[in-house]
Write a protein that holds these residues in place. Structure first.
Motif, PDB file in Angstrom:
ATOM      1  N   LEU A 115      -2.773  43.658  79.045  1.00  0.00           N
ATOM      2  CA  LEU A 115      -1.495  44.274  78.672  1.00  0.00           C
ATOM      3  C   LEU A 115      -1.315  45.526  79.171  1.00  0.00           C
ATOM      4  O   LEU A 115       0.226  44.990  79.489  1.00  0.00           O
ATOM      5  CB  LEU A 115      -1.155  44.472  77.411  1.00  0.00           C
ATOM      6  CG  LEU A 115      -0.398  44.711  76.326  1.00  0.00           C
ATOM      7  CD1 LEU A 115       0.396  43.658  76.449  1.00  0.00           C
ATOM      8  CD2 LEU A 115      -0.476  45.346  75.212  1.00  0.00           C
ATOM      9  N   VAL A 116      -1.598  46.192  79.603  1.00  0.00           N
ATOM     10  CA  VAL A 116      -1.205  47.413  80.384  1.00  0.00           C
ATOM     11  C   VAL A 116      -0.761  47.271  81.579  1.00  0.00           C
ATOM     12  O   VAL A 116       0.702  47.526  81.721  1.00  0.00           O
ATOM     13  CB  VAL A 116      -2.311  48.934  79.863  1.00  0.00           C
ATOM     14  CG1 VAL A 116      -1.823  49.930  81.026  1.00  0.00           C
ATOM     15  CG2 VAL A 116      -2.604  49.761  78.789  1.00  0.00           C
ATOM     16  N   LEU A 117      -1.468  46.486  82.438  1.00  0.00           N
ATOM     17  CA  LEU A 117      -1.090  45.746  83.387  1.00  0.00           C
ATOM     18  C   LEU A 117       0.115  45.041  83.556  1.00  0.00           C
ATOM     19  O   LEU A 117       1.236  44.890  84.709  1.00  0.00           O
ATOM     20  CB  LEU A 117      -2.697  45.550  84.146  1.00  0.00           C
ATOM     21  CG  LEU A 117      -3.219  45.772  84.979  1.00  0.00           C
ATOM     22  CD1 LEU A 117      -2.233  46.725  86.182  1.00  0.00           C
ATOM     23  CD2 LEU A 117      -3.327  47.709  84.644  1.00  0.00           C
ATOM     24  N   ALA A 118       0.173  44.184  82.490  1.00  0.00           N
ATOM     25  CA  ALA A 118       1.974  43.438  81.909  1.00  0.00           C
ATOM     26  C   ALA A 118       2.459  44.072  81.857  1.00  0.00           C
ATOM     27  O   ALA A 118       3.474  43.879  83.077  1.00  0.00           O
ATOM     28  CB  ALA A 118       1.450  42.522  81.104  1.00  0.00           C
ATOM     29  N   VAL A 119       2.245  45.374  81.724  1.00  0.00           N
ATOM     30  CA  VAL A 119       3.468  46.275  81.505  1.00  0.00           C
ATOM     31  C   VAL A 119       4.224  46.679  82.586  1.00  0.00           C
ATOM     32  O   VAL A 119       5.106  47.253  83.229  1.00  0.00           O
ATOM     33  CB  VAL A 119       3.183  47.062  80.341  1.00  0.00           C
ATOM     34  CG1 VAL A 119       5.025  48.282  80.211  1.00  0.00           C
ATOM     35  CG2 VAL A 119       3.195  46.567  79.005  1.00  0.00           C
ATOM     36  N   THR A 120       2.932  47.472  83.775  1.00  0.00           N
ATOM     37  CA  THR A 120       3.378  48.999  84.177  1.00  0.00           C
ATOM     38  C   THR A 120       2.949  48.469  85.796  1.00  0.00           C
ATOM     39  O   THR A 120       3.578  48.853  86.500  1.00  0.00           O
ATOM     40  CB  THR A 120       2.403  49.281  84.454  1.00  0.00           C
ATOM     41  OG1 THR A 120       1.033  48.925  84.617  1.00  0.00           O
ATOM     42  CG2 THR A 120       2.392  50.821  83.254  1.00  0.00           C
ATOM     43  N   SER A 121       2.294  46.971  86.035  1.00  0.00           N
ATOM     44  CA  SER A 121       2.925  46.462  87.430  1.00  0.00           C
ATOM     45  C   SER A 121       2.598  44.908  87.400  1.00  0.00           C
ATOM     46  O   SER A 121       3.874  44.022  88.047  1.00  0.00           O
ATOM     47  CB  SER A 121       1.209  46.693  87.835  1.00  0.00           C
ATOM     48  OG  SER A 121       0.660  45.738  88.710  1.00  0.00           O
ATOM     49  N   HIS A 122       2.296  43.801  86.268  1.00  0.00           N
ATOM     50  CA  HIS A 122       3.116  42.419  86.780  1.00  0.00           C
ATOM     51  C   HIS A 122       4.015  42.015  86.299  1.00  0.00           C
ATOM     52  O   HIS A 122       5.099  41.126  87.267  1.00  0.00           O
ATOM     53  CB  HIS A 122       2.311  41.582  85.866  1.00  0.00           C
ATOM     54  CG  HIS A 122       0.496  42.028  86.504  1.00  0.00           C
ATOM     55  ND1 HIS A 122      -0.969  42.123  85.407  1.00  0.00           N
ATOM     56  CD2 HIS A 122      -0.456  42.831  87.474  1.00  0.00           C
ATOM     57  CE1 HIS A 122      -1.667  42.028  86.162  1.00  0.00           C
ATOM     58  NE2 HIS A 122      -1.506  43.162  87.102  1.00  0.00           N
ATOM     59  N   THR A 123       4.908  42.437  85.419  1.00  0.00           N
ATOM     60  CA  THR A 123       5.908  42.106  85.267  1.00  0.00           C
ATOM     61  C   THR A 123       7.244  42.987  85.780  1.00  0.00           C
ATOM     62  O   THR A 123       8.076  42.638  86.990  1.00  0.00           O
ATOM     63  CB  THR A 123       6.771  42.233  83.529  1.00  0.00           C
ATOM     64  OG1 THR A 123       5.473  42.349  83.059  1.00  0.00           O
ATOM     65  CG2 THR A 123       7.922  42.063  82.912  1.00  0.00           C
ATOM     66  N   PRO A 124       6.962  43.967  86.446  1.00  0.00           N
ATOM     67  CA  PRO A 124       7.414  44.702  87.540  1.00  0.00           C
ATOM     68  C   PRO A 124       7.866  44.246  88.891  1.00  0.00           C
ATOM     69  O   PRO A 124       8.992  44.030  89.455  1.00  0.00           O
ATOM     70  CB  PRO A 124       7.373  46.069  87.762  1.00  0.00           C
ATOM     71  CG  PRO A 124       6.732  46.426  86.500  1.00  0.00           C
ATOM     72  CD  PRO A 124       5.907  44.866  85.929  1.00  0.00           C
ATOM     73  N   HIS A 125       6.330  43.396  89.331  1.00  0.00           N
ATOM     74  CA  HIS A 125       6.315  42.573  90.203  1.00  0.00           C
ATOM     75  C   HIS A 125       7.390  41.325  90.364  1.00  0.00           C
ATOM     76  O   HIS A 125       8.197  40.823  91.157  1.00  0.00           O
ATOM     77  CB  HIS A 125       4.665  42.615  90.887  1.00  0.00           C
ATOM     78  CG  HIS A 125       4.148  43.679  91.691  1.00  0.00           C
ATOM     79  ND1 HIS A 125       3.947  45.043  90.740  1.00  0.00           N
ATOM     80  CD2 HIS A 125       4.500  43.951  93.116  1.00  0.00           C
ATOM     81  CE1 HIS A 125       3.871  45.557  92.002  1.00  0.00           C
ATOM     82  NE2 HIS A 125       3.713  44.752  93.052  1.00  0.00           N
ATOM     83  N   LEU A 126       7.152  40.752  88.861  1.00  0.00           N
ATOM     84  CA  LEU A 126       7.676  39.632  89.112  1.00  0.00           C
ATOM     85  C   LEU A 126       9.515  39.788  89.284  1.00  0.00           C
ATOM     86  O   LEU A 126      10.343  38.699  89.558  1.00  0.00           O
ATOM     87  CB  LEU A 126       7.837  38.848  87.888  1.00  0.00           C
ATOM     88  CG  LEU A 126       8.127  37.337  87.470  1.00  0.00           C
ATOM     89  CD1 LEU A 126       7.110  36.446  88.811  1.00  0.00           C
ATOM     90  CD2 LEU A 126       8.473  36.790  85.690  1.00  0.00           C
ATOM     91  N   ILE A 127       9.761  40.759  88.398  1.00  0.00           N
ATOM     92  CA  ILE A 127      11.345  41.377  88.335  1.00  0.00           C
ATOM     93  C   ILE A 127      11.546  41.579  89.534  1.00  0.00           C
ATOM     94  O   ILE A 127      12.495  41.212  90.137  1.00  0.00           O
ATOM     95  CB  ILE A 127      11.299  42.252  87.358  1.00  0.00           C
ATOM     96  CG1 ILE A 127      11.454  41.610  86.644  1.00  0.00           C
ATOM     97  CG2 ILE A 127      12.685  42.488  87.475  1.00  0.00           C
ATOM     98  CD1 ILE A 127      11.529  42.846  84.632  1.00  0.00           C
ATOM     99  N   ALA A 128      11.027  42.406  90.632  1.00  0.00           N
ATOM    100  CA  ALA A 128      11.020  42.891  92.202  1.00  0.00           C
ATOM    101  C   ALA A 128      11.853  41.230  92.718  1.00  0.00           C
ATOM    102  O   ALA A 128      12.457  41.144  93.188  1.00  0.00           O
ATOM    103  CB  ALA A 128      10.534  43.544  92.510  1.00  0.00           C
ATOM    104  N   TYR A 129      10.747  40.472  92.696  1.00  0.00           N
ATOM    105  CA  TYR A 129      10.097  39.499  93.334  1.00  0.00           C
ATOM    106  C   TYR A 129      12.124  38.584  92.680  1.00  0.00           C
ATOM    107  O   TYR A 129      12.070  38.113  93.757  1.00  0.00           O
ATOM    108  CB  TYR A 129       9.332  38.331  93.093  1.00  0.00           C
ATOM    109  CG  TYR A 129       7.970  38.704  93.949  1.00  0.00           C
ATOM    110  CD1 TYR A 129       7.826  38.810  95.307  1.00  0.00           C
ATOM    111  CD2 TYR A 129       6.842  39.025  92.936  1.00  0.00           C
ATOM    112  CE1 TYR A 129       6.353  38.599  95.233  1.00  0.00           C
ATOM    113  CE2 TYR A 129       5.612  39.213  93.726  1.00  0.00           C
ATOM    114  CZ  TYR A 129       5.524  39.350  94.893  1.00  0.00           C
ATOM    115  OH  TYR A 129       4.591  39.391  95.480  1.00  0.00           O
ATOM    116  N   THR A 130      12.194  38.409  91.750  1.00  0.00           N
ATOM    117  CA  THR A 130      13.374  37.937  91.855  1.00  0.00           C
ATOM    118  C   THR A 130      14.929  37.948  92.156  1.00  0.00           C
ATOM    119  O   THR A 130      15.798  37.086  92.292  1.00  0.00           O
ATOM    120  CB  THR A 130      13.765  37.860  89.653  1.00  0.00           C
ATOM    121  OG1 THR A 130      11.821  37.409  89.146  1.00  0.00           O
ATOM    122  CG2 THR A 130      14.441  36.649  89.082  1.00  0.00           C
TER     123      THR A 130
END
Lengths: 309, 309
Positions: B182-197
């Motif tokens: 969960l912590v990584l979804a917030v601090t890393s995984h979702t930000p990466h997906l958004i940047a890709y988008t």
């Protein structure tokens, strides 16, 4: 570098205007720099730092006898400032601005200016997450783009303003206001809104503490917080005044995000891999075009700040 | 620094494993480093660069006699690798990994390992947008966090692995797998997906040319491209295996984005200003917590790369 204007009036003394003052001094580009700001505190700081030759108490006073007037206030304040200075502008003076949107500035400022003036809107693509008169420094514009939007203005006046920006260190391009606003919606305004949103989400999540978000921010999130730390008033005005282009790009963004979200939900690994491979190639183009190195230069300013402290 | 393991086997020789090899050498943390990779080309590069004492052709061979085995392959490949090495693992060996999600790795690897082994998943929060065996360097983990997920593993074995990561330069924390994800979804995984988008959207827009996007990328967009340049296979697997947490955070993100979008559409400047003021404060906390300076250290690696070239 030789003098380009006799007297430059800076209206607003935040990051951009104070950096312009430092860089004008560096290049010897003006005979005199006169500055003013709405807040007495800002004017006092400017006097203390001494980056203007004179700091005066009103915009009306600042523009007297200036052959270049730079509107460096939030876009939402442009109209009122233009109305205030209009009766005091010297004949033949050039009026420019440094706002992040251009059509709204033209609509706000243009009607106040008489025919014997040269109104040439501008937008230096430079900034940091810091703001205020203490944040300025002479190198801010070095090797950055500055977009001028002459919109039919006099050619000689445009060439002169271009020379100033080149003297400040910038590469200068000209563009139509509508196109400027769309390009910036893509490269700046929408990315900023998204970064603001992501930072807000992280702070909102009860099951992950703020200290965890901060502690593990280096995993990607931290780059969002850097973007999301910019001046709130400036960005409020950007979104209110570049509404149509921002909403258009946001619409495309959510459309693509939903497609990726669906690929995650349905486990479509090929779609994700293809997408990520494609975006990686775009990053390479930016490095190859010389617009970035492997070392990010968003930090240029930060390094400057660190040196100072 | 004294030797912590007699023989470390690195399975997969990309950015993380090659950096571990360099840092293990730097600290004298292992008697011998044995490495392997699925691709013959990667193995050849590793032999050429010499960061392992031995490079062997199979994972089964690599793990023989190793008291530490590091699975440094994409999360999607973990199960097959675990099945391959299981019959060859030395009794009492510690098996760890460096994957970006932890519950999925436990599910994929755990069932293959016998009771006499210590399985202690790990996740160094360190990386660059570069990948492959040539991208590794000894300083990658210095002052970065490494999260261990012992999940009930032997205490002494956990302390030993912790010492290795400290020797590699990291600060070590322990966490439950679910919370980690969960912590990584917030601090890393979702930000990466958004940047890709966002990078995908920019590239997609016909009225703004690619060259304009690249030319004016410094206005904010460039930081997204940096994030979006990371390894496609790794990120595909992250999203497929941390599906639930990522979708949850994405749901919150779009909810907040729609609220801001509505504020733009309706011209609610106060709502925008309040939101941006709040996110700015979060950025300050990160700097105050020492997790960043005014100079971004996402560039640390880039600087290293620049020095080399």
């Amino acid at each position: 570098m030789s003098q380009i204007y006799d007297r430059v009036a800076l209206i607003g003394l935040g990051l951009i205007a104070s950096s312009m003052a430092h860089a004008i001094r560096r290049g010897g580009l003006a005979g005199e720099i006169v500055g003013t700001a709405r807040s007495a505190e800002t004017r006092d700081i400017a006097r203390e730092l001494g980056f203007c030759d004179r700091v005066v108490d009103s915009a009306a006073e600042a523009v007297k006898g200036a052959d270049l007037v730079v509107l460096a206030v939030p876009v939402g304040a442009m109209s009122a400032v233009a109305a205030e200075i209009a009766p005091h502008l010297a004949k033949g003076a050039t009026v420019t601005d440094v706002g992040s949107v251009k059509q709204a500035v033209i609509d706000a400022v243009g009607p106040h200016l008489s025919e014997d003036l040269h109104f040439i809107p501008g937008h230096p693509l430079a900034g940091t997450e810091h703001s205020g008169p203490r944040s300025g420094f002479a190198e801010l514009f070095d090797n950055r783009w500055c977009i001028l939007v002459p919109n039919g203005a006099d050619k000689d006046a445009t060439i002169r303003l271009r020379k100033l920006w080149e003297g400040l260190g910038s590469n200068v391009e000209e563009m139509d206001p509508e196109h400027h606003d769309l390009v910036l919606a893509v490269t700046s305004h929408t990315p900023h809104l998204i970064a603001y949103t992501m930072v807000g989400v992280a702070d909102d999540l009860r099951r992950v503490t703020d200290s965890e978000v901060i502690k593990y921010s280096a995993a990607g999130f931290r780059d969002f917080t850097r973007i999301a730390a910019s001046d709130p008033t400036m960005w409020r005005d950007v979104f209110l005044t570049n509404k149509d282009a921002t909403l258009e790009i946001l619409g495309r963004f959510t459309e693509e995000l939903f497609a990726l979200q669906r690929a995650i939900r349905t486990g479509d690994g090929d779609a994700l891999h293809d997408y990520f491979t494609h975006t990686r190639a775009i990053r390479r183009s930016i490095i190859e075009a010389g617009q970035d190195t492997d070392a990010p230069d968003f930090g240029r300013v930060g390094q400057h700040e660190v040196k100072k402290s």
